[in-house]
Structures are given as C-alpha cells and as structure tokens.
Design an enzyme around this catalytic site. Structure first.
Site, PDB file in Angstrom:
ATOM      1  N   LEU A  94       0.807  -1.218   0.000  1.00  0.00           N
ATOM      2  CA  LEU A  94       0.000   0.000   0.000  1.00  0.00           C
ATOM      3  C   LEU A  94       0.843   1.273   0.000  1.00  0.00           C
ATOM      4  CD1 LEU A  94      -2.846  -1.093   2.447  1.00  0.00           C
ATOM      5  CD2 LEU A  94      -2.751  -1.258  -0.043  1.00  0.00           C
ATOM      6  N   CYS A  95       2.128   1.129  -0.288  1.00  0.00           N
ATOM      7  CA  CYS A  95       3.016   2.287  -0.391  1.00  0.00           C
ATOM      8  C   CYS A  95       2.789   3.001  -1.725  1.00  0.00           C
ATOM      9  CB  CYS A  95       4.477   1.840  -0.327  1.00  0.00           C
ATOM     10  SG  CYS A  95       5.278   2.258   1.209  1.00  0.00           S
ATOM     11  N   ASP A 176      23.340 -12.297   4.556  1.00  0.00           N
ATOM     12  CA  ASP A 176      23.511 -13.289   3.487  1.00  0.00           C
ATOM     13  C   ASP A 176      24.982 -13.536   3.178  1.00  0.00           C
ATOM     14  OD1 ASP A 176      22.699 -14.937   1.163  1.00  0.00           O
ATOM     15  OD2 ASP A 176      23.526 -13.261   0.014  1.00  0.00           O
TER      16      ASP A 176
END
Length: 205
Positions: A94-95, A176
C-alpha cells in the site's frame, strides 16, 4: 443542619477522546491505498537505522580483509539498500510510488569489545540447552555492522517506508554474505529516527 445547595452524586463527564484510526482501512475494514491528492508537494526526508550483530569474530575480521567468498560486504550492502529504497512500493503493497531525489546508505563496522574470545569460549557447550543465558553478550562482544539510511523526495507523502526498506535490505545483505561463517547473527534496532516535511512537520527520536 447544614445549609447550601444539595450535593450532586453525578461524576462529571470526561470529554471523549478522538479514536485513532488506521488510514489504510475503509469504514468496512478493507485495505486500500490512501488518497494523497489533496496534499501539497513538500521536501520530505526520513532517516532509518538498524544493525547486524555478529555472534563470533570471523565476520568482522573477514570483512576488514575483504576476504569473504561473496565479495565486498559493505559495498554490496550499500547498493542493495539503494536498490531497495527505489523498489519499496513493489515490496510494501500500500506504499505510494514516490520520485526519490536522494538516497544515502552508510555502513559502519561496530568494533568487537575487549574479551570477546573469553565470553565466546565461556558459552561453548550451550547448544543442548538453547542459546544460553550469555548468548546476547556474545553477540554484542563480537562486533557488527551499523546501517543508516537517509531518503529524500519532493512529494505529497513521506519516505519513511523507503528508508526502512533500504535498511532491511542492507542488513539482510550483510547477513547473506556472512552466514557461511556465522549462523548466530542478529538483525536488530531497525527503526525510523527522523522524519521531516509534510503536515506533521519534524519528528525525531
């Protein structure tokens, strides 16, 4: 007998507080994108921070020597943060897409505390009983990477989500690239520390 007006047993009414509402929900409870059509375009800035805490000393020494197999951790994490800020509306549903005018991603190594080896060795053999009571101390002793992201735009909505998304992408990239030598890293403290512009003005932690 006492004189004067009779006392009332009624408790004065407390003014009703305005109920806080989530702007991304309709009155029916459905999620929607908030309209920003009536908002003025202003310069808006947000700064977010976060950090990766190592649980042993290998990542810190390998990053310093640029000896990790996946390459330059700090450089790759910096680019990952910039890319993530630009991709925020594709990750957070919803940005609003905003025209970002500036993104800076700063990464700094957190120094290992003195005696880290002693603390780490004292925790050996705790795998059977979980992380162990002193596991947090081990992580804080072995250093880490601090990330700070500043995002700016001229628009009708703020860029807090872009800054937070960039921090998460940068810290996840560090994770990572270091996970082969440290399975116990923690990502923590991710938050907005400054917001400027718009109707609400400036907010600072």
């Amino acid at each position: 007998s006492s004189s004067g007006p009779p006392r009332s047993n009624q408790v004065p009414e407390t003014p009703a507080r305005e109920t806080a509402q989530l702007p991304h929900l309709t009155p029916q409870g459905s999620a929607h994108m908030v309209s920003i059509s009536d908002k003025a375009n202003t310069v808006r800035t947000a700064i977010a921070v976060g950090r990766v805490i190592f649980s042993n000393q290998s990542p810190l020494s390998l990053i310093r020597a640029n000896a990790l197999k996946k390459g330059d951790v700090m450089a790759v994490a910096r680019i990952a943060g910039i890319m993530a800020a630009k991709k925020c509306p594709e990750i957070v549903p919803l940005c609003h897409p905003v025209m970002i005018s500036h993104v800076s991603v700063n990464l700094q190594l957190l120094e290992a505390k003195a005696g880290a080896e002693d603390v780490q060795n004292s925790e050996a053999g705790t795998e059977e009983s979980g992380r162990g009571a002193g596991a947090k101390d081990v992580g804080e002793s072995c250093g880490g990477v601090e990330v700070e992201v500043k995002v700016s735009c001229t628009g009708a909505t703020g860029v807090e989500m872009e800054a937070l998304t960039a921090v998460m992408s940068a810290t996840l990239t560090v994770y990572d690239m270091c996970k082969a030598v440290d399975k116990g890293m923690r990502i923590e403290g991710v938050r907005v520390v400054l917001k400027e512009g718009g109707r609400s003005g400036t907010w600072k932690e």
